[in-house]
Scaffold this motif. Structure first.
Motif, PDB file in Angstrom:
ATOM      1  N   UNK A 290     -43.910  55.029 -86.375  1.00 29.38           N
ATOM      2  CA  UNK A 290     -44.779  55.159 -87.533  1.00 29.38           C
ATOM      3  C   UNK A 290     -45.282  53.790 -88.002  1.00 29.38           C
ATOM      4  N   UNK A 291     -44.391  52.819 -87.968  1.00 30.28           N
ATOM      5  CA  UNK A 291     -44.809  51.446 -88.263  1.00 30.28           C
ATOM      6  C   UNK A 291     -45.611  50.930 -87.078  1.00 30.28           C
ATOM      7  N   UNK A 292     -46.688  50.277 -87.364  1.00 35.73           N
ATOM      8  CA  UNK A 292     -47.520  49.690 -86.332  1.00 35.73           C
ATOM      9  C   UNK A 292     -47.668  48.198 -86.567  1.00 35.73           C
ATOM     10  N   UNK A 293     -47.553  47.462 -85.483  1.00 32.58           N
ATOM     11  CA  UNK A 293     -47.789  46.033 -85.511  1.00 32.58           C
ATOM     12  C   UNK A 293     -48.957  45.723 -84.598  1.00 32.58           C
ATOM     13  N   UNK A 294     -49.828  44.880 -85.063  1.00 22.52           N
ATOM     14  CA  UNK A 294     -50.939  44.425 -84.255  1.00 22.52           C
ATOM     15  C   UNK A 294     -50.908  42.907 -84.226  1.00 22.52           C
ATOM     16  N   UNK A 295     -50.578  42.382 -83.063  1.00 21.89           N
ATOM     17  CA  UNK A 295     -50.504  40.943 -82.882  1.00 21.89           C
ATOM     18  C   UNK A 295     -51.830  40.419 -82.350  1.00 21.89           C
ATOM     19  N   UNK A 296     -52.191  39.259 -82.790  1.00 24.62           N
ATOM     20  CA  UNK A 296     -53.438  38.666 -82.337  1.00 24.62           C
ATOM     21  C   UNK A 296     -53.341  37.152 -82.407  1.00 24.62           C
ATOM     22  N   UNK A 297     -54.303  36.500 -81.813  1.00 24.42           N
ATOM     23  CA  UNK A 297     -54.391  35.055 -81.889  1.00 24.42           C
ATOM     24  C   UNK A 297     -53.962  34.311 -80.650  1.00 24.42           C
ATOM     25  N   UNK A 298     -53.450  35.026 -79.668  1.00 26.40           N
ATOM     26  CA  UNK A 298     -53.023  34.367 -78.452  1.00 26.40           C
ATOM     27  C   UNK A 298     -54.201  33.891 -77.635  1.00 26.40           C
ATOM     28  N   UNK A 299     -53.882  33.184 -76.578  1.00 28.21           N
ATOM     29  CA  UNK A 299     -54.920  32.676 -75.716  1.00 28.21           C
ATOM     30  C   UNK A 299     -54.383  31.637 -74.767  1.00 28.21           C
ATOM     31  N   UNK A 300     -55.289  31.000 -74.087  1.00 26.52           N
ATOM     32  CA  UNK A 300     -54.957  29.944 -73.142  1.00 26.52           C
ATOM     33  C   UNK A 300     -55.180  28.592 -73.799  1.00 26.52           C
ATOM     34  N   UNK A 301     -54.137  27.795 -73.822  1.00 25.18           N
ATOM     35  CA  UNK A 301     -54.231  26.462 -74.408  1.00 25.18           C
ATOM     36  C   UNK A 301     -53.580  25.447 -73.489  1.00 25.18           C
ATOM     37  N   UNK A 302     -53.980  24.207 -73.654  1.00 21.73           N
ATOM     38  CA  UNK A 302     -53.394  23.131 -72.875  1.00 21.73           C
ATOM     39  C   UNK A 302     -52.098  22.656 -73.518  1.00 21.73           C
ATOM     40  N   UNK A 303     -51.212  22.080 -72.721  1.00 21.46           N
ATOM     41  CA  UNK A 303     -49.999  21.506 -73.309  1.00 21.46           C
ATOM     42  C   UNK A 303     -50.355  20.545 -74.437  1.00 21.46           C
ATOM     43  N   UNK A 304     -49.596  20.635 -75.513  1.00 20.73           N
ATOM     44  CA  UNK A 304     -49.870  19.817 -76.679  1.00 20.73           C
ATOM     45  C   UNK A 304     -50.816  20.465 -77.669  1.00 20.73           C
ATOM     46  N   UNK A 305     -51.407  21.562 -77.278  1.00 21.84           N
ATOM     47  CA  UNK A 305     -52.341  22.249 -78.135  1.00 21.84           C
ATOM     48  C   UNK A 305     -51.664  23.098 -79.189  1.00 21.84           C
ATOM     49  N   UNK A 306     -52.484  23.747 -79.989  1.00 26.13           N
ATOM     50  CA  UNK A 306     -51.989  24.570 -81.085  1.00 26.13           C
ATOM     51  C   UNK A 306     -52.627  25.946 -81.058  1.00 26.13           C
ATOM     52  N   UNK A 307     -51.915  26.883 -81.634  1.00 30.65           N
ATOM     53  CA  UNK A 307     -52.384  28.250 -81.727  1.00 30.65           C
ATOM     54  C   UNK A 307     -51.761  28.865 -82.967  1.00 30.65           C
ATOM     55  N   UNK A 308     -52.478  29.755 -83.586  1.00 35.80           N
ATOM     56  CA  UNK A 308     -51.948  30.469 -84.744  1.00 35.80           C
ATOM     57  C   UNK A 308     -51.996  31.962 -84.476  1.00 35.80           C
ATOM     58  N   UNK A 309     -50.839  32.579 -84.466  1.00 33.43           N
ATOM     59  CA  UNK A 309     -50.732  34.001 -84.220  1.00 33.43           C
ATOM     60  C   UNK A 309     -50.657  34.763 -85.538  1.00 33.43           C
ATOM     61  N   UNK A 310     -51.189  35.957 -85.524  1.00 34.05           N
ATOM     62  CA  UNK A 310     -51.128  36.822 -86.688  1.00 34.05           C
ATOM     63  C   UNK A 310     -50.487  38.143 -86.306  1.00 34.05           C
ATOM     64  N   UNK A 311     -49.778  38.718 -87.232  1.00 25.33           N
ATOM     65  CA  UNK A 311     -49.147  40.020 -87.044  1.00 25.33           C
ATOM     66  C   UNK A 311     -49.455  40.864 -88.259  1.00 25.33           C
ATOM     67  N   UNK A 312     -50.272  41.859 -88.070  1.00 24.28           N
ATOM     68  CA  UNK A 312     -50.608  42.780 -89.139  1.00 24.28           C
ATOM     69  C   UNK A 312     -49.732  44.015 -89.013  1.00 24.28           C
ATOM     70  N   UNK A 313     -49.054  44.358 -90.088  1.00 21.52           N
ATOM     71  CA  UNK A 313     -48.143  45.493 -90.097  1.00 21.52           C
ATOM     72  C   UNK A 313     -48.656  46.596 -91.001  1.00 21.52           C
ATOM     73  N   UNK A 314     -48.414  47.820 -90.595  1.00 14.08           N
ATOM     74  CA  UNK A 314     -48.849  48.962 -91.384  1.00 14.08           C
ATOM     75  C   UNK A 314     -47.811  49.394 -92.415  1.00 14.08           C
ATOM     76  N   UNK A 315     -46.612  48.849 -92.320  1.00 18.34           N
ATOM     77  CA  UNK A 315     -45.514  49.238 -93.187  1.00 18.34           C
ATOM     78  C   UNK A 315     -45.836  48.998 -94.648  1.00 18.34           C
ATOM     79  N   UNK A 316     -45.723  50.062 -95.426  1.00 20.79           N
ATOM     80  CA  UNK A 316     -46.050  49.971 -96.844  1.00 20.79           C
ATOM     81  C   UNK A 316     -45.070  49.106 -97.615  1.00 20.79           C
ATOM     82  N   UNK A 317     -43.830  49.050 -97.134  1.00 20.35           N
ATOM     83  CA  UNK A 317     -42.817  48.242 -97.796  1.00 20.35           C
ATOM     84  C   UNK A 317     -42.537  46.956 -97.019  1.00 20.35           C
ATOM     85  N   UNK A 318     -43.543  46.450 -96.375  1.00 21.35           N
ATOM     86  CA  UNK A 318     -43.471  45.229 -95.589  1.00 21.35           C
ATOM     87  C   UNK A 318     -42.752  44.105 -96.324  1.00 21.35           C
ATOM     88  N   UNK A 319     -43.039  43.963 -97.577  1.00 17.32           N
ATOM     89  CA  UNK A 319     -42.565  42.818 -98.336  1.00 17.32           C
ATOM     90  C   UNK A 319     -41.055  42.730 -98.498  1.00 17.32           C
TER      91      UNK A 319
END
Length: 116
Positions: free
Chosen positions: A1-30
């Protein structure tokens, strides 16, 4: 019932940066701790970072000083800022509630590839 949607990945070079996001459907996430996991081919899924409902964080030794987990409860979203990426960080990254048993259903994850 809980759904997670991860995003933000990709191909990066060593030393690089990336920011991932996780959106959750859970009403009591907090009220739940959140965690980021990763799984590389042939390896078990491992917890790399977690954050409690109160904002306390923990990190696997392998990512300490490089990754930062955060959350925005108003958006039911967790983030993973990844800096100074290394090839060994290559994996599919997932989010979930680390203290829930059984785990909530895993999302599809987001692929992070660190390569020249």
């Amino acid at each position: 019932q809980v759904q997670f949607v991860e995003s933000g990945g990709g191909l990066v070079q060593p030393g690089g940066s990336l920011r991932l996001s996780c959106a959750a459907s859970e009403r009591t996430f907090s009220i739940y701790a959140m965690g980021w996991y990763r799984q590389a081919p042939g390896k078990q899924r491992e917890l790399v970072a977690s954050i409690t409902s109160g904002g306390s964080t923990n990190y696997a030794d392998s990512v300490k000083g490089r990754f930062t987990i955060s959350r925005d409860n108003a958006k039911n979203t967790a983030y993973l800022q990844m800096n100074s990426l290394k090839p060994e960080d290559t994996a599919v990254y997932y989010c979930n509630f680390p203290l829930r048993r059984p785990f909530a259903s895993w999302g599809q994850g987001t692929q992070v590839t660190v390569s020249s």
